[in-house]
Scaffold this motif. Structure first.
Motif, PDB file in Angstrom:
ATOM      1  N   HIS A 115      15.703  11.083  45.763  1.00 10.03           N
ATOM      2  CA  HIS A 115      14.659  11.848  45.090  1.00 10.03           C
ATOM      3  C   HIS A 115      13.379  11.022  44.972  1.00 10.03           C
ATOM      4  CE1 HIS A 115      18.133  14.237  43.862  1.00 10.03           C
ATOM      5  NE2 HIS A 115      18.624  13.164  43.235  1.00 10.03           N
ATOM      6  N   LYS A 167      12.666  13.043  40.638  1.00 10.30           N
ATOM      7  CA  LYS A 167      13.856  13.418  39.870  1.00 10.30           C
ATOM      8  C   LYS A 167      14.739  12.195  39.659  1.00 10.30           C
ATOM      9  CE  LYS A 167      16.070  17.206  40.891  1.00 10.30           C
ATOM     10  NZ  LYS A 167      16.955  18.187  41.576  1.00 10.30           N
ATOM     11  N   GLU A 223      14.969  17.028  35.037  1.00  6.75           N
ATOM     12  CA  GLU A 223      14.272  18.309  35.189  1.00  6.75           C
ATOM     13  C   GLU A 223      15.265  19.379  35.587  1.00  6.75           C
ATOM     14  OE1 GLU A 223      12.690  17.953  39.792  1.00  6.75           O
ATOM     15  OE2 GLU A 223      11.505  16.979  38.197  1.00  6.75           O
TER      16      GLU A 223
END
Length: 369
Positions: free
Chosen positions: A290, A293, A355
């Motif tokens: 990521h 993230k 998230e």
């Protein structure tokens, strides 16, 4: 200390008595409509502090306002005077005492009676003009819009809002209890003649309704509201207390395949989401990285290994994990990673991501470790 609580079976009374017991006050004299009236004499003789919470706010006949809010107060004070008991008295009045309606007039009469009693006897009196109170155990379809809305929405019943722009001033039951119990130690929040609960929430009726409906939707959406907002936090707790007893639980969507399952548990507007990952023996999941993230993994059952490799490096880093030792492993950005079940039973991993997953912008890029 012997504490007399009138209105002991009412909304505030039940909550207050429960919290007094939590705080190790054990000698509580409970008085309600169901109590043998002859006990009032005994209680008034023994009391070291009086919480006068009894009152009438939804009578069949308007004449009952004065009988309940003035008449019983008069009886209480006369009984205390009979025993020359000048212990402090706290009365729960209402901001309606400022208004020219039958309820307000009766509450104002009760206040005046108490102030006169204080002048005559020297007893300490604490008059709390309370706005609308909300919280658990409040009777729906009686005198609280919040209780009615929470109950009806939770039970799938309609609600009626005449004007969503009406501004409400509300205090939460736990804040009321804190203030009342502070008064036992002479720490009341007093402004001129009247006492106040320090924390008052101002919000429109329409906003309250929208929040309550969002709470109902949140179970289907696997979400919880923004708990950083104190009113939302308190209203959510209130809403849950009105859930039907056969509907405390709700289903989650399990995404299953031959490798195991992945289930989203909680989504939040500002703290990401929590999921439960189950891996079959010998199975490896992941192999992606990521940009922004980030995640935390916690293996709670079984054993395995979490492997990392920075995407521009050949070095592989391994963390061996087990439900026998609770250990959180951070998943940094820029590292491709996977998790492999090394045991012969299912491995269960709690996964937090910063998230909520957005399929339009997943920020997840396949790359073998």
């Amino acid at each position: 200390m012997k504490i007399l609580v009138t209105g002991a079976k009412g909304f505030v009374g039940k909550n207050l008595i429960a919290e007094l017991r939590n705080r190790k006050f054990t000698d509580i004299l409970e008085y309600s409509r169901e109590t043998d009236q002859t006990l009032l004499d005994k209680y008034c003789k023994e009391a070291d502090f009086v919480f006068h919470l009894a009152g009438v706010n939804r009578p069949k006949d308007q004449s009952e306002f004065m009988n309940g809010n003035y008449g019983f107060t008069s009886t209480l004070l006369e009984t205390l005077k009979k025993h020359q008991n000048t212990c402090p008295i706290l009365i729960s009045s209402s901001i309606q005492a400022e208004r020219d309606n039958p309820y307000g007039i009766s509450k104002k009469a009760g206040e005046d009676l108490l102030f006169e009693y204080s002048k005559e006897t020297g007893a300490k009196v604490l008059v709390y003009r309370l706005p609308n109170i909300f919280g658990k155990w409040c009777k729906p379809n009686y005198n609280s819009a919040v209780a009615t809305f929470c109950h009806n929405v939770a039970h799938g019943l309609p609600i009626n809002v005449n004007d969503s722009n009406v501004v409400m001033k509300l205090v939460y039951i736990d804040d009321v209890l804190d203030e009342f119990i502070n008064a036992l130690s002479d720490k009341e929040n007093i402004k001129e003649d009247f006492c106040e609960v320090p924390t008052v929430h101002t919000i429109t009726l329409g906003e309250i309704v929208d929040l309550i409906y969002s709470f109902k939707d949140s179970r289907r959406e696997r979400a919880i509201p923004n708990m950083s907002n104190q009113f939302t936090k308190k209203l959510y707790s209130t809403y849950l207390s009105y859930l039907p007893e056969d509907q405390f639980s709700y289903d989650l969507k399990m995404n299953t395949d031959s490798r195991g399952s992945f289930t989203e548990f909680i989504k939040t507007p500002d703290r990401g989401q929590v999921s439960v990952n189950i891996s079959k023996p010998g199975i490896t999941k992941g192999n992606h990285w990521h940009h922004t993230k980030n995640e935390k993994f916690l293996v709670v059952s079984g054993k395995g290994v979490i492997r990392f490799r920075k995407i521009d490096s050949d070095e592989i880093i391994e963390y061996f994990v087990s439900g026998d030792k609770m250990e959180v492993v951070d998943i940094p950005t820029g590292y491709t990673h996977n998790i492999e079940n090394l045991g012969d039973t299912d491995m269960v991993t709690i996964m937090w991501a910063n998230e909520v997953f957005d399929p339009e912008k997943p920020d997840t890029y396949y790359l073998e470790v």
